[in-house]
Design a protein around this motif. Sequence first.
Motif, PDB file in Angstrom:
ATOM      1  N   LEU A 101       0.826  -1.202   0.000  1.00  0.00           N
ATOM      2  CA  LEU A 101       0.000   0.000   0.000  1.00  0.00           C
ATOM      3  C   LEU A 101       0.863   1.255   0.000  1.00  0.00           C
ATOM      4  O   LEU A 101       0.583   2.220  -0.723  1.00  0.00           O
ATOM      5  CB  LEU A 101      -0.933  -0.010   1.213  1.00  0.00           C
ATOM      6  CG  LEU A 101      -1.802   1.230   1.421  1.00  0.00           C
ATOM      7  CD1 LEU A 101      -2.644   1.529   0.186  1.00  0.00           C
ATOM      8  CD2 LEU A 101      -2.701   1.039   2.648  1.00  0.00           C
ATOM      9  N   ALA A 102       1.928   1.250   0.798  1.00  0.00           N
ATOM     10  CA  ALA A 102       2.839   2.401   0.820  1.00  0.00           C
ATOM     11  C   ALA A 102       3.428   2.645  -0.567  1.00  0.00           C
ATOM     12  O   ALA A 102       3.524   3.791  -1.028  1.00  0.00           O
ATOM     13  CB  ALA A 102       3.947   2.167   1.844  1.00  0.00           C
ATOM     14  N   ASN A 103       3.801   1.574  -1.251  1.00  0.00           N
ATOM     15  CA  ASN A 103       4.374   1.713  -2.599  1.00  0.00           C
ATOM     16  C   ASN A 103       3.335   2.237  -3.593  1.00  0.00           C
ATOM     17  O   ASN A 103       3.651   3.052  -4.471  1.00  0.00           O
ATOM     18  CB  ASN A 103       4.927   0.374  -3.068  1.00  0.00           C
ATOM     19  CG  ASN A 103       6.149  -0.057  -2.282  1.00  0.00           C
ATOM     20  OD1 ASN A 103       6.815   0.764  -1.645  1.00  0.00           O
ATOM     21  ND2 ASN A 103       6.459  -1.347  -2.303  1.00  0.00           N
ATOM     22  N   ALA A 104       2.093   1.764  -3.468  1.00  0.00           N
ATOM     23  CA  ALA A 104       1.040   2.217  -4.373  1.00  0.00           C
ATOM     24  C   ALA A 104       0.754   3.711  -4.160  1.00  0.00           C
ATOM     25  O   ALA A 104       0.541   4.457  -5.126  1.00  0.00           O
ATOM     26  CB  ALA A 104      -0.236   1.398  -4.152  1.00  0.00           C
ATOM     27  N   ILE A 105       0.745   4.144  -2.922  1.00  0.00           N
ATOM     28  CA  ILE A 105       0.498   5.558  -2.621  1.00  0.00           C
ATOM     29  C   ILE A 105       1.600   6.427  -3.214  1.00  0.00           C
ATOM     30  O   ILE A 105       1.339   7.453  -3.854  1.00  0.00           O
ATOM     31  CB  ILE A 105       0.387   5.768  -1.101  1.00  0.00           C
ATOM     32  CG1 ILE A 105      -0.926   5.161  -0.581  1.00  0.00           C
ATOM     33  CG2 ILE A 105       0.474   7.251  -0.737  1.00  0.00           C
ATOM     34  CD1 ILE A 105      -1.050   5.149   0.926  1.00  0.00           C
ATOM     35  N   ASP A 106       2.860   6.019  -3.012  1.00  0.00           N
ATOM     36  CA  ASP A 106       3.970   6.811  -3.554  1.00  0.00           C
ATOM     37  C   ASP A 106       3.936   6.858  -5.077  1.00  0.00           C
ATOM     38  O   ASP A 106       4.206   7.899  -5.690  1.00  0.00           O
ATOM     39  CB  ASP A 106       5.301   6.240  -3.070  1.00  0.00           C
ATOM     40  CG  ASP A 106       5.681   6.752  -1.690  1.00  0.00           C
ATOM     41  OD1 ASP A 106       4.924   7.579  -1.137  1.00  0.00           O
ATOM     42  OD2 ASP A 106       6.729   6.331  -1.164  1.00  0.00           O
ATOM     43  N   ALA A 107       3.602   5.734  -5.705  1.00  0.00           N
ATOM     44  CA  ALA A 107       3.543   5.711  -7.171  1.00  0.00           C
ATOM     45  C   ALA A 107       2.469   6.667  -7.689  1.00  0.00           C
ATOM     46  O   ALA A 107       2.678   7.395  -8.664  1.00  0.00           O
ATOM     47  CB  ALA A 107       3.274   4.284  -7.660  1.00  0.00           C
ATOM     48  N   LYS A 108       1.320   6.672  -7.053  1.00  0.00           N
ATOM     49  CA  LYS A 108       0.242   7.560  -7.475  1.00  0.00           C
ATOM     50  C   LYS A 108       0.615   9.019  -7.229  1.00  0.00           C
ATOM     51  O   LYS A 108       0.327   9.897  -8.065  1.00  0.00           O
ATOM     52  CB  LYS A 108      -1.056   7.207  -6.737  1.00  0.00           C
ATOM     53  CG  LYS A 108      -2.232   8.123  -7.043  1.00  0.00           C
ATOM     54  CD  LYS A 108      -2.570   8.164  -8.520  1.00  0.00           C
ATOM     55  CE  LYS A 108      -3.132   6.841  -9.010  1.00  0.00           C
ATOM     56  NZ  LYS A 108      -3.600   6.934 -10.415  1.00  0.00           N
ATOM     57  N   ARG A 109       1.251   9.288  -6.110  1.00  0.00           N
ATOM     58  CA  ARG A 109       1.633  10.673  -5.812  1.00  0.00           C
ATOM     59  C   ARG A 109       2.688  11.169  -6.805  1.00  0.00           C
ATOM     60  O   ARG A 109       2.659  12.328  -7.233  1.00  0.00           O
ATOM     61  CB  ARG A 109       2.121  10.781  -4.365  1.00  0.00           C
ATOM     62  CG  ARG A 109       1.008  10.585  -3.340  1.00  0.00           C
ATOM     63  CD  ARG A 109       1.537  10.677  -1.906  1.00  0.00           C
ATOM     64  NE  ARG A 109       2.004  12.015  -1.599  1.00  0.00           N
ATOM     65  CZ  ARG A 109       1.223  13.022  -1.195  1.00  0.00           C
ATOM     66  NH1 ARG A 109      -0.084  12.848  -1.061  1.00  0.00           N
ATOM     67  NH2 ARG A 109       1.733  14.212  -0.929  1.00  0.00           N
ATOM     68  N   ARG A 110       3.639  10.305  -7.176  1.00  0.00           N
ATOM     69  CA  ARG A 110       4.626  10.707  -8.191  1.00  0.00           C
ATOM     70  C   ARG A 110       3.944  10.978  -9.527  1.00  0.00           C
ATOM     71  O   ARG A 110       4.293  11.916 -10.251  1.00  0.00           O
ATOM     72  CB  ARG A 110       5.681   9.610  -8.345  1.00  0.00           C
ATOM     73  CG  ARG A 110       6.603   9.439  -7.145  1.00  0.00           C
ATOM     74  CD  ARG A 110       7.739   8.486  -7.462  1.00  0.00           C
ATOM     75  NE  ARG A 110       8.513   8.136  -6.289  1.00  0.00           N
ATOM     76  CZ  ARG A 110       8.434   6.969  -5.659  1.00  0.00           C
ATOM     77  NH1 ARG A 110       7.616   6.021  -6.108  1.00  0.00           N
ATOM     78  NH2 ARG A 110       9.163   6.733  -4.585  1.00  0.00           N
ATOM     79  N   GLU A 111       2.968  10.148  -9.862  1.00  0.00           N
ATOM     80  CA  GLU A 111       2.226  10.327 -11.113  1.00  0.00           C
ATOM     81  C   GLU A 111       1.543  11.687 -11.152  1.00  0.00           C
ATOM     82  O   GLU A 111       1.446  12.320 -12.206  1.00  0.00           O
ATOM     83  CB  GLU A 111       1.186   9.209 -11.248  1.00  0.00           C
ATOM     84  CG  GLU A 111       0.327   9.288 -12.498  1.00  0.00           C
ATOM     85  CD  GLU A 111      -0.747   8.220 -12.518  1.00  0.00           C
ATOM     86  OE1 GLU A 111      -1.785   8.443 -13.169  1.00  0.00           O
ATOM     87  OE2 GLU A 111      -0.554   7.172 -11.853  1.00  0.00           O
ATOM     88  N   ARG A 112       1.094  12.147  -9.982  1.00  0.00           N
ATOM     89  CA  ARG A 112       0.406  13.427  -9.896  1.00  0.00           C
ATOM     90  C   ARG A 112       1.366  14.596  -9.665  1.00  0.00           C
ATOM     91  O   ARG A 112       0.937  15.723  -9.469  1.00  0.00           O
ATOM     92  CB  ARG A 112      -0.629  13.394  -8.760  1.00  0.00           C
ATOM     93  CG  ARG A 112      -1.807  12.470  -9.043  1.00  0.00           C
ATOM     94  CD  ARG A 112      -2.860  12.586  -7.954  1.00  0.00           C
ATOM     95  NE  ARG A 112      -3.232  13.969  -7.723  1.00  0.00           N
ATOM     96  CZ  ARG A 112      -4.095  14.662  -8.475  1.00  0.00           C
ATOM     97  NH1 ARG A 112      -4.664  14.075  -9.513  1.00  0.00           N
ATOM     98  NH2 ARG A 112      -4.379  15.911  -8.206  1.00  0.00           N
ATOM     99  N   GLY A 113       2.672  14.318  -9.652  1.00  0.00           N
ATOM    100  CA  GLY A 113       3.647  15.369  -9.433  1.00  0.00           C
ATOM    101  C   GLY A 113       3.746  15.815  -7.994  1.00  0.00           C
ATOM    102  O   GLY A 113       4.192  16.926  -7.710  1.00  0.00           O
TER     103      GLY A 113
END
Length: 515
Positions: A101-113
Amino acid sequence: MRYGSVCSGIEAASKAWEPIGWKPAWFSEIEPFPSAVLAQHWPEVSNLGDMTKIADAVRAGDVEAPDVLVGGTPCQAFSIAGLREGLSDDRGQLTLSYVELANAIDAKRRERGETEAIIVWENVPGVLSSKDNAFGCFLAGLAGESSELQPAGGKWTHAGCVSGPERVIAWRVLDAQFFGVAQQRRRVFVVASARKGFDPAEILFEQDVGSGSTEANNVGVERRSSTVDNCTLYRFRRTDSYIDDGVSSTLSARDYKDRRELVVMADNRVRTLTPLEYERLQGFPDGHTLIQYGEKLADDAPRYKAIGNSMAVPVMRWIGERIAAALPAEKLSGDYGGSKTPPDQRDLWRTPPALFASLNDEFCFQLDAAAAPHNALCRKFITADQNTLETLWADYLNVPGYVWLNPPYSDITPFVKKASAESRNQIGTVMLVPADTSVGWFREAIETASEVRFITAGRLAFINPVTGKPVSGNNKGSMLIIWHPYPRTHCHFATVERDELMTFGAKLLARREAA
């Protein structure tokens, strides 16, 4: 700051972080009684239930990727009481789900800048010495290493720091009795993040010895609070005896079956601790778990269990305050601080075309009042250089008529003032803004606006100004504030489902393409 909480229990984190202004984005709890406590105290916050399903929902953009992820995955798998089944136990596997879950959150946040999340995790000290090196596996997962980490000297120490390809991680064992509650409660706390300039070690390790909240720094310092007046706490010891040192033993979930904590009253009568005293020993407000449960007030047993399973509120508050102090202050020209998008891109996100098509069918917009040539949604538009705040909108449309306005989210207030002023000139405005009713511009808007429509059942996927692609997982919901081009009587509040708007708009666009 917004946080997502897993294995939420009765939400020590939320009670701890309310004073510093952090808001829960969502909870994740499956047990019936703690879930009822959450619903009682935070009815507006979604309880997502099974935490193993949240990572996929975050990746799909159906669940917010928050600033902070907090939780204490089940400790039974790592403790002596849980027979030290470790990661082979289903509950231990939840720890690996936490990493996912932590990895998924970081990936989405990077995607959103946006900057990566801050991770806060709590567990029993037994996790440091489990026979399957569960803590080494957990650290490796957070750090992004391909194999489990091994402790120097053969066992994990009570404090440390590691760094890997994905994150920097710090951990430390803290005892609640040195944070203002009369309970001996030692727990290991982990803080981790991939954020540049954010050092988890600075959160958990004090530099100025003597001013912190650690056991070593507080020897001889009385910081405990009593549970009730005129009583003495007796702490149970492994020798089946009790010691009068003003501190209770560690509260646990099993206490509803075997409450061995004793209080000797002034008249020497011996009794067990009450749920109210348990709440105080964990730092919760009085009556936090005394809720309507079923057709009556909750029995003592589920209250004891839920409180024993929770975290100590003052320890979580200390961690939250240190995280808040370590974050750089973000200076915004307006009063909306929800965006973590880089400043040069923050005001350039585009409206989803299907949403605009649906609204345009209703309002027949003549002007896009804040646009650029490459992203304008109307034939007539006003660019940043033309300064819509200083331009007469009547020069661009036939009065009465409607204007579309997706304002820069970094400074919404002047656009609210502009729309209000133009409404007196028989010019209507439909403004798309974050669904935040706590900010000053919202209070000002509803004084003159005709209608507020909250877009429910999902968040909008705005168009990335760099890639031109829709990005799901918006951190806030959205709403429409509408000024009609005729005198108003009051501000009407309504809701409209996101998918209803988007589906109708998509059909209109498809029909237009086929024509």
